[in-house]
Structures are given as C-alpha cells and as structure tokens.
Scaffold this motif. Sequence first.
Motif, mmCIF file in Angstrom:
data_model
loop_
_atom_site.group_PDB
_atom_site.id
_atom_site.type_symbol
_atom_site.label_atom_id
_atom_site.label_comp_id
_atom_site.label_asym_id
_atom_site.label_seq_id
_atom_site.Cartn_x
_atom_site.Cartn_y
_atom_site.Cartn_z
ATOM 1 N N GLY A 137 0.805 -1.215 0.000
ATOM 2 C CA GLY A 137 0.000 0.000 0.000
ATOM 3 C C GLY A 137 0.837 1.262 0.000
ATOM 4 O O GLY A 137 0.485 2.258 -0.648
ATOM 5 N N ALA A 138 1.958 1.241 0.712
ATOM 6 C CA ALA A 138 2.798 2.433 0.804
ATOM 7 C C ALA A 138 3.584 2.688 -0.471
ATOM 8 O O ALA A 138 3.862 3.838 -0.822
ATOM 9 C CB ALA A 138 3.751 2.303 1.994
ATOM 10 N N THR A 139 3.943 1.628 -1.179
ATOM 11 C CA THR A 139 4.784 1.780 -2.370
ATOM 12 C C THR A 139 3.998 1.706 -3.673
ATOM 13 O O THR A 139 4.563 1.929 -4.739
ATOM 14 C CB THR A 139 5.859 0.683 -2.393
ATOM 15 O OG1 THR A 139 5.228 -0.607 -2.423
ATOM 16 C CG2 THR A 139 6.742 0.771 -1.158
ATOM 17 N N ARG A 140 2.708 1.336 -3.593
ATOM 18 C CA ARG A 140 1.849 1.178 -4.769
ATOM 19 C C ARG A 140 2.304 0.026 -5.659
ATOM 20 O O ARG A 140 1.927 -0.050 -6.829
ATOM 21 C CB ARG A 140 1.786 2.475 -5.584
ATOM 22 C CG ARG A 140 1.249 3.668 -4.815
ATOM 23 C CD ARG A 140 1.120 4.892 -5.683
ATOM 24 N NE ARG A 140 0.106 4.698 -6.713
ATOM 25 C CZ ARG A 140 -0.194 5.626 -7.627
ATOM 26 N NH1 ARG A 140 0.442 6.788 -7.629
ATOM 27 N NH2 ARG A 140 -1.116 5.383 -8.541
ATOM 28 N N TRP A 141 3.106 -0.893 -5.084
ATOM 29 C CA TRP A 141 3.517 -2.058 -5.859
ATOM 30 C C TRP A 141 2.320 -2.912 -6.234
ATOM 31 O O TRP A 141 2.248 -3.440 -7.344
ATOM 32 C CB TRP A 141 4.510 -2.902 -5.048
ATOM 33 C CG TRP A 141 5.862 -2.274 -4.912
ATOM 34 C CD1 TRP A 141 6.329 -1.180 -5.584
ATOM 35 C CD2 TRP A 141 6.920 -2.698 -4.056
ATOM 36 N NE1 TRP A 141 7.606 -0.887 -5.191
ATOM 37 C CE2 TRP A 141 8.005 -1.800 -4.258
ATOM 38 C CE3 TRP A 141 7.069 -3.730 -3.140
ATOM 39 C CZ2 TRP A 141 9.206 -1.922 -3.575
ATOM 40 C CZ3 TRP A 141 8.261 -3.864 -2.460
ATOM 41 C CH2 TRP A 141 9.320 -2.968 -2.676
ATOM 42 N N PHE A 142 1.397 -3.067 -5.285
ATOM 43 C CA PHE A 142 0.242 -3.928 -5.533
ATOM 44 C C PHE A 142 -0.574 -3.406 -6.713
ATOM 45 O O PHE A 142 -1.029 -4.180 -7.559
ATOM 46 C CB PHE A 142 -0.625 -4.004 -4.279
ATOM 47 C CG PHE A 142 -1.812 -4.917 -4.415
ATOM 48 C CD1 PHE A 142 -1.661 -6.288 -4.349
ATOM 49 C CD2 PHE A 142 -3.082 -4.397 -4.625
ATOM 50 C CE1 PHE A 142 -2.752 -7.133 -4.483
ATOM 51 C CE2 PHE A 142 -4.175 -5.230 -4.758
ATOM 52 C CZ PHE A 142 -4.004 -6.604 -4.683
ATOM 53 N N MET B 15 -1.283 -5.547 -10.045
ATOM 54 C CA MET B 15 -2.646 -5.890 -10.437
ATOM 55 C C MET B 15 -2.994 -5.343 -11.814
ATOM 56 O O MET B 15 -3.825 -5.917 -12.527
ATOM 57 C CB MET B 15 -3.635 -5.354 -9.398
ATOM 58 C CG MET B 15 -3.587 -6.087 -8.066
ATOM 59 S SD MET B 15 -3.842 -7.866 -8.234
ATOM 60 C CE MET B 15 -5.488 -7.929 -8.928
ATOM 61 N N ASP B 16 -2.379 -4.234 -12.194
ATOM 62 C CA ASP B 16 -2.627 -3.685 -13.528
ATOM 63 C C ASP B 16 -2.145 -4.625 -14.625
ATOM 64 O O ASP B 16 -2.603 -4.542 -15.769
ATOM 65 C CB ASP B 16 -1.937 -2.323 -13.674
ATOM 66 C CG ASP B 16 -2.657 -1.233 -12.893
ATOM 67 O OD1 ASP B 16 -3.841 -1.427 -12.569
ATOM 68 O OD2 ASP B 16 -2.022 -0.203 -12.602
ATOM 69 N N ARG B 17 -1.219 -5.515 -14.276
ATOM 70 C CA ARG B 17 -0.642 -6.431 -15.260
ATOM 71 C C ARG B 17 -1.260 -7.828 -15.205
ATOM 72 O O ARG B 17 -0.894 -8.693 -16.003
ATOM 73 C CB ARG B 17 0.873 -6.519 -15.052
ATOM 74 C CG ARG B 17 1.599 -5.238 -15.447
ATOM 75 C CD ARG B 17 3.040 -5.225 -14.979
ATOM 76 N NE ARG B 17 3.777 -4.085 -15.510
ATOM 77 C CZ ARG B 17 3.675 -2.849 -15.057
ATOM 78 N NH1 ARG B 17 2.847 -2.589 -14.054
ATOM 79 N NH2 ARG B 17 4.374 -1.867 -15.586
ATOM 80 N N ILE B 18 -2.160 -8.054 -14.253
ATOM 81 C CA ILE B 18 -2.826 -9.354 -14.141
ATOM 82 C C ILE B 18 -4.216 -9.249 -14.758
ATOM 83 O O ILE B 18 -5.013 -8.403 -14.345
ATOM 84 C CB ILE B 18 -2.936 -9.795 -12.670
ATOM 85 C CG1 ILE B 18 -1.538 -9.976 -12.067
ATOM 86 C CG2 ILE B 18 -3.731 -11.093 -12.557
ATOM 87 C CD1 ILE B 18 -1.561 -10.371 -10.602
#
Length: 216
Positions: free
Chosen positions: A109-114, A118-121
């Motif tokens: 959540g802090a790094t926006r990795w998720f 998810m944009d690529r799944i």
Amino acid sequence: MKRWLQDLSLSAAVAGFVAVLVGFTSSVAIVFQAAQALGATPAQTSSWIWALGLGMGLTSLGLSLWTRQPVLTAWSTPGAALLAGVSGISMPEAVGAFIVCGALILIAGATRWFERIMDRIPIAIASALLAGVLARFGLDAVLATKTAPALVLTMALVYVAARRFLPRYATPLVLLAGVAVAAAQGRLHLEAVEWGWAMPVWVTPAFSLPALVGVA
C-alpha cells in the motif's frame, strides 16, 4: 463533534447496521472454519473474533471521522476461505504468517507495488483465483440439501426473493429465515451456549516456510 452529530441520522445508522450485519453474517462462519482448521481452541477462536470486531470497528470509526467519508474495513473472506482449507499448519504458525502478510500489505500500500502488479494481471485470472478459493463453500451449500433440505431450500428461496424485491436486506432476511427454520426443527441448542465477555488470548507466533508460502 457538532458536525458529526448533525450528519447522524436514522437512515445512516440503519445503513451502517446493515453493512456490519451483512459483513458478519455472510462470512463469519468461514472464519470459524478457518480457526478449526488451524486447531484453535474455543478461547482462541473467541479471541480471534474479538480482535477482528475491535480492529474493524476502531479503524472504520477512525478513518470515517478522519476522511469525512464512509470507510468500512473488513476481513478478507477469500483469505479466511483459504485458511479454512489448509492442513498441517498450527495456530502459532498461522499467526506468524499473518504478521508477514500484514507487513507485505503495508509495504504494497505504501509503495503502490500492488496496484502496479494488479494492472498487469488479467481480470479473468484474478476472478478465477477468487472462484477457486470460494468454490468449495458454494458446493458445500448445495450438498447440504441432502441433510437439511428444508433449511437450505428456504434460505435459497428467501435470498432469491429478497434480491428481487429487497436487495439491501437480502442477507439479514436469509439469516432470519435460517434461524426461524432451524428453531422450528429443533436445531438450535442455545442452552449449550455459555454467555460471557470475550477475552484476548496471547498466541506466540512461529515462523515456518510452509506457513509463509501457504498462508502469507
């Protein structure tokens, strides 16, 4: 506080009550099954529900007051369903996996990795993963018609009718219908229930690779 009191209304209170009631009644049974799968004692299960209720209530209240928006936090039903299907993992190992999972969620959540992942799944893959986790519970509901046909069919009919005419109250109505049928059939044994305040139970976390891979 004055502005909060001005915003408070009967409709808002009812909406909040229904949201909490739906959230608990629709998936709390899965949480109990997850606790049983992990070998939790009744005291640990009660403590688990106590922590969930307290955590969700305080965070929902705090975030709603802070952001001035209706923010409702809840447990992950697919996550609880995943736990209900695990085997060979103890309660301390599950707690350790929860800690790692919480840290990963915070980092995501802090790094926006998720969000980037998810944009690529593809949505179809994410939906299939969710369906795979919850499929067993849907099938179990169908299989329950063999042992409790009146209970299952009544709840199913009430759900279909409520979704058509009273969609907001579908889940509470299904719950009431199920309780009524169970009471009429003598399936409720409230005399065996011990009423009392829930108390927190400390569980020392343990970390193991199988638990981290299977749960976190």
